[in-house]
Enzyme design. Sequence first.
Site, mmCIF file in Angstrom:
data_model
loop_
_atom_site.group_PDB
_atom_site.id
_atom_site.type_symbol
_atom_site.label_atom_id
_atom_site.label_comp_id
_atom_site.label_asym_id
_atom_site.label_seq_id
_atom_site.Cartn_x
_atom_site.Cartn_y
_atom_site.Cartn_z
ATOM 1 N N LYS A 1 0.850 -1.195 0.000
ATOM 2 C CA LYS A 1 0.000 0.000 0.000
ATOM 3 C C LYS A 1 0.886 1.247 0.000
ATOM 4 C CE LYS A 1 -0.411 -0.081 5.028
ATOM 5 N NZ LYS A 1 -1.272 -0.480 6.161
ATOM 6 N N ARG B 1 -11.045 0.627 14.472
ATOM 7 C CA ARG B 1 -11.078 1.350 13.197
ATOM 8 C C ARG B 1 -12.082 0.614 12.305
ATOM 9 N NH1 ARG B 1 -4.871 2.229 11.337
ATOM 10 N NH2 ARG B 1 -5.367 0.122 10.603
ATOM 11 N N TYR C 1 16.916 29.638 9.604
ATOM 12 C CA TYR C 1 15.734 30.414 10.002
ATOM 13 C C TYR C 1 15.518 30.330 11.507
ATOM 14 C CZ TYR C 1 14.212 30.759 5.111
ATOM 15 O OH TYR C 1 14.109 31.041 3.773
HETATM 16 C C1 LIG Z 1 -0.559 -1.614 6.697
HETATM 17 C C2 LIG Z 1 -1.171 -2.862 7.166
HETATM 18 C C3 LIG Z 1 -0.370 -3.959 7.491
HETATM 19 C C4 LIG Z 1 1.135 -3.903 7.494
HETATM 20 O O1 LIG Z 1 1.565 -3.311 8.696
HETATM 21 P P1 LIG Z 1 3.148 -3.238 9.015
HETATM 22 O O2 LIG Z 1 3.205 -2.719 10.398
HETATM 23 O O3 LIG Z 1 3.730 -2.294 8.032
HETATM 24 O O4 LIG Z 1 3.641 -4.611 8.848
HETATM 25 C C5 LIG Z 1 -0.995 -5.135 7.847
HETATM 26 N N1 LIG Z 1 -2.346 -5.232 7.886
HETATM 27 C C6 LIG Z 1 -3.151 -4.189 7.588
HETATM 28 C C7 LIG Z 1 -4.618 -4.355 7.663
HETATM 29 C C8 LIG Z 1 -2.589 -2.971 7.227
HETATM 30 O O5 LIG Z 1 -3.387 -1.943 6.927
#
Ligand SMILES: *Cc1c(COP(=O)(O)O)cnc(C)c1O
Length: 362
Positions: free
Chosen positions: A35, A130, A252
């Site tokens: 992703k 969530r 800055y």
């Molecule tokens: C992003 C995600 C993962 C991967 O998580 P990591 O901590 O990067 O291994 C696994 N399961 C879901 C549902 C996710 O959204």
Amino acid sequence: MPRPIEALIHVEALAHNLARARAATPDSRVWAVVKANAYGHGIERAFDGLRGADGFALLDLAEAERVRALGWRGPILLLEGCFEARDLELCSRLNLWHAVHCSEQIDWLAAHKTHQPHRVFLKMNSGMNRLGFTPTAFRAAWARLDALPQVDEISLMTHFADADTEHGTDRAVAAFEAATHDLPGERSLSNSAAILRHRLRNDWVRAGIVCYGSAPDFPAHDIRHWNLQPTMTLRSRLIGTQQLQPGETVGYGSTFTAREPMRIGIVACGYADGYPRHAGTDTPVLVDGVRTGTVGRVSMDMLAVDLTPVPQARLGSEVTLWGRGPGGTVLAIDDVARAAGTIGYELMCALAPRVPVSVEGA
Ligand SMILES: *Cc1c(COP(=O)(O)O)cnc(C)c1O
């Protein structure tokens, strides 16, 4: 000459890290989570390093199309499922497996016309709050899906809120087990932290950050501890140097004041490249492979570094913001993230589009 900043993606390191995830959960099949454009690496660039995975997990239909366009015919999982009913058409066409986390997604499936029943991953909310069905609502959702001709196989998944903290996964696993123990189907529970820290085995583990050379539970453990390799290097060069007298300031807001005479270097890298502006003085950085720290505020296109430990540094010297430096040196992205009050995930995902990226070891 273009600005000297660039990013490198290390294909062999991606393969190495994926193998580490596999070694930690030897009986599980592994989703490489790609992703967010493969955590900022670029799906197309990362693909060669991750093609040894059993499947690719992602969020976005457009990203799924890109993985299919690379010739991947194996499993692809949409981790959040469909965002609207018509997304199911592309799922059918591209043979995508998808999460089902709410009753509306079941309604859409029930109304979907397809010759090819779908494989779905029914998601339980095991405490993150969530996405997903609560343990009490889970069985009714399963029964509804089971009755649909549009559904072929139902796998069961959940996502941990605390795999990387001292709270751990026990409570979430217990809630999941209690609600699912007599349901058939493959299981998918573990993210990277659960894979490495808890060595939790399930049919399909979801390896995200572990693949990208950042420790999921930093600072409790670092990439050396888990034997992971950086997969992204951000590097640049010195485009200027300054000799400071005591009392002189840098950048800055004049947030850094020299206590004694010192030499600093100006690096062609700023927050418009994805370097975190919240990284204060003393954020680690390598100059010619020597570890030193930043001084003063990060600006849009430049930042300053202390050259005291690197007296030989001059205009054009190589600066490693994170990843691999010259002579086998390494600066973990986690070290930089910590100094900026964030995590490696955010830095790699935020690499800015203006930084040219090349692939090493393809
Ligand atoms: C992003 C995600 C993962 C991967 O998580 P990591 O901590 O990067 O291994 C696994 N399961 C879901 C549902 C996710 O959204």
